[in-house]
Scaffold this active site. Sequence first.
Site, PDB file in Angstrom:
ATOM      1  N   GLY A  26      83.653  52.380 -28.628  1.00  0.00           N
ATOM      2  CA  GLY A  26      83.926  51.442 -27.547  1.00  0.00           C
ATOM      3  C   GLY A  26      85.255  50.756 -27.793  1.00  0.00           C
ATOM      4  N   GLN A  31      91.397  43.934 -27.566  1.00  0.00           N
ATOM      5  CA  GLN A  31      91.803  44.734 -28.722  1.00  0.00           C
ATOM      6  C   GLN A  31      93.148  45.416 -28.508  1.00  0.00           C
ATOM      7  OE1 GLN A  31      87.665  46.687 -29.038  1.00  0.00           O
ATOM      8  NE2 GLN A  31      88.432  46.776 -31.132  1.00  0.00           N
ATOM      9  N   CYS A  69      85.041  48.201 -36.976  1.00  0.00           N
ATOM     10  CA  CYS A  69      85.819  47.755 -35.816  1.00  0.00           C
ATOM     11  C   CYS A  69      87.195  48.384 -35.854  1.00  0.00           C
ATOM     12  CB  CYS A  69      85.931  46.236 -35.845  1.00  0.00           C
ATOM     13  SG  CYS A  69      86.835  45.574 -34.447  1.00  0.00           S
ATOM     14  N   LEU A  70      87.634  48.918 -34.714  1.00  0.00           N
ATOM     15  CA  LEU A  70      88.963  49.524 -34.642  1.00  0.00           C
ATOM     16  C   LEU A  70      90.052  48.478 -34.886  1.00  0.00           C
ATOM     17  CD1 LEU A  70      88.370  51.839 -31.547  1.00  0.00           C
ATOM     18  CD2 LEU A  70      88.288  52.466 -33.959  1.00  0.00           C
ATOM     19  N   HIS A 111      78.866  44.873 -29.419  1.00  0.00           N
ATOM     20  CA  HIS A 111      80.111  44.726 -30.180  1.00  0.00           C
ATOM     21  C   HIS A 111      81.286  44.428 -29.227  1.00  0.00           C
ATOM     22  CE1 HIS A 111      82.739  45.976 -33.700  1.00  0.00           C
ATOM     23  NE2 HIS A 111      83.595  46.003 -32.697  1.00  0.00           N
ATOM     24  N   GLU A 112      81.366  45.181 -28.119  1.00  0.00           N
ATOM     25  CA  GLU A 112      82.486  45.008 -27.179  1.00  0.00           C
ATOM     26  C   GLU A 112      82.404  43.689 -26.438  1.00  0.00           C
ATOM     27  OE1 GLU A 112      84.917  46.703 -27.715  1.00  0.00           O
ATOM     28  OE2 GLU A 112      83.806  48.188 -28.851  1.00  0.00           O
ATOM     29  N   HIS A 115      83.723  41.050 -28.474  1.00  0.00           N
ATOM     30  CA  HIS A 115      85.196  41.013 -28.478  1.00  0.00           C
ATOM     31  C   HIS A 115      85.718  40.161 -27.319  1.00  0.00           C
ATOM     32  CE1 HIS A 115      86.861  43.460 -31.644  1.00  0.00           C
ATOM     33  NE2 HIS A 115      86.074  44.483 -31.376  1.00  0.00           N
TER      34      HIS A 115
HETATM   35 ZN    ZN Z   1      85.626  46.001 -32.616  1.00  0.00          ZN
END
Ligand code: ZN
Length: 151
Positions: A26, A31, A69-70, A111-112, A115
């Site tokens: 995701g 981000q 997490c990216l 998770h998203e 963010h």
């Molecule tokens: Zn993340």
Amino acid sequence: MARVDASIVRLLDDLAETMYAAPGAGLAAPQIGVGLRVCVVKGDENQHYGLVNPVIVKAEGSQVGYEGCLSIPGWVGEVERYETVVVKGLNRRGKEVRIKASGFTARAFQHEIDHLDGILFTDRLTSLSTLRRVEELEAEEERSVAEAVQA
Ligand code: ZN
């Protein structure tokens, strides 16, 4: 955000492209430096959800698992999430949709949406001692990074 215009559709496409390239489960607009409540989440098989103003309207059960997490590459930690969620939002055509998700996809949605509220998985660890490098997790028996949501 009153409506889904061409720039939002473009943002959804950018997010999806970046998510698949990473690869991740995701990706949320903040981000990539865009302060809008827009995110994409990978579903089962080769499809994904793109939502504007997503909110969790129903949540049930619980799951504990590794998450990364990216935006914090190379680290994973154990996070408790709801097992099943119903997420409401606008799709790319501006239509209100409700998506019911479980397991991996439900974890990615949570998770998203975190963010969008400026919350990172490291704020939600079951214990700080579970935070580790991806290589450490991979080296552990019966643990594979494949089971950790990277989003
Ligand atoms: Zn993340």
